[in-house]
Design an enzyme around this catalytic site. Structure first.
Site, PDB file in Angstrom:
ATOM      1  N   HIS A 163      26.098  18.270  35.781  1.00 18.15           N
ATOM      2  CA  HIS A 163      25.277  19.368  36.276  1.00 18.15           C
ATOM      3  C   HIS A 163      24.345  18.882  37.391  1.00 18.15           C
ATOM      4  O   HIS A 163      24.169  19.556  38.408  1.00 18.15           O
ATOM      5  CB  HIS A 163      24.445  19.968  35.139  1.00 18.15           C
ATOM      6  N   HIS A 207      21.002  15.125  28.361  1.00 20.61           N
ATOM      7  CA  HIS A 207      21.044  13.899  29.163  1.00 20.61           C
ATOM      8  C   HIS A 207      19.780  13.070  29.020  1.00 20.61           C
ATOM      9  O   HIS A 207      18.727  13.565  28.615  1.00 20.61           O
ATOM     10  CB  HIS A 207      21.258  14.237  30.639  1.00 20.61           C
TER      11      HIS A 207
END
Length: 243
Positions: A163, A207
């Protein structure tokens, strides 16, 4: 090339500030209670998640064409370069993920709270991982439904952040191609969007800060090369003379 590299380097440094600061603090992710803030972060991350990411890509391509107004040949070349850059970044990200095999933060949290061994989790096929996450979180009312659904879809590895690569690559492409005082507001919005995507990946448990930093550096390399190729082969002027 030097001017383009200077623009993208400055923009990449700005993008790196947030994850670097988080990394320095030693911040550790934990699930947050549902609220408008978490909903907003999820909405931001969805602008990159498929299929919405395709729409975002097309909209940003249209913005570049609208601002640069290349001829037909230049349009074809420019769209090819932009699309190839994004696809190459996603391909590189996938290759690195499979080699590094770093667990996501929410997967480690599941190991601690639901007794799901990480090593066992990643031996399962993706559909089996998704089903296991759904099963284990069925009674976890403190985790909002939209986040549970997102975790069920995103059961791959963490490093680096795909992303972030998408958002950072596009932000750097826009800076490299549209740098001008007349475009200052639009570029500021693009940078803020990219930082928002990066922050959402941290706060949604997807993340670690290093995932974001490495993805940003990879995006910088790709975007800088892409901007140079666009200027060289799409017939774009070296100086900013756009209306």
């Amino acid at each position: 090339m030097r001017a383009i590299a200077g623009r993208t380097t400055l923009a990449a440094a700005i993008l790196l500030l947030m994850p670097f600061a988080v990394w320095l603090t030693g911040w550790q992710w934990l699930p947050a209670p549902s609220g408008w803030g978490l909903h907003t972060l999820y909405a931001i991350t969805e602008t990159v998640t498929q299929p919405w990411g395709i729409i975002t890509h097309l909209v940003l391509c249209a913005v570049v064409l609208w601002r640069l107004k290349p001829n037909i040949r230049g349009t074809v070349i420019l769209i090819t370069i932009l699309s190839a850059t994004v696809l190459l970044g996603q391909g590189a990200k996938s290759l690195v993920k499979e080699r590094v095999q770093e667990p996501r933060p929410f997967v480690l949290w599941l190991e601690k709270t639901q007794q799901i061994p990480v090593a066992q989790f990643y031996t399962l096929k993706r559909k089996e991982r998704s089903a296991l996450v759904k099963e284990q979180l069925a009674q976890q009312n403190e985790i909002p439904g939209f986040l549970r659904h997102h975790w069920q879809k995103e059961t791959g590895y963490a490093f680096p952040s795909g992303h972030t690569m998408f958002a950072a690559t596009w932000a750097l492409l826009l800076v490299g191609l549209l740098w001008s005082r007349r475009h200052a507001l639009g570029l500021a919005l693009a940078m803020a969007w990219a930082i928002g995507v990066m922050a959402s990946r941290l706060l949604l448990g997807m993340h670690w800060p290093l995932d974001l930093m490495v993805a940003t550096v990879m995006s910088w390399l790709l975007a800088t090369l892409a901007c140079w190729l666009a200027q060289r082969f799409a017939g774009l002027p070296e100086k900013e003379t756009y209306n």
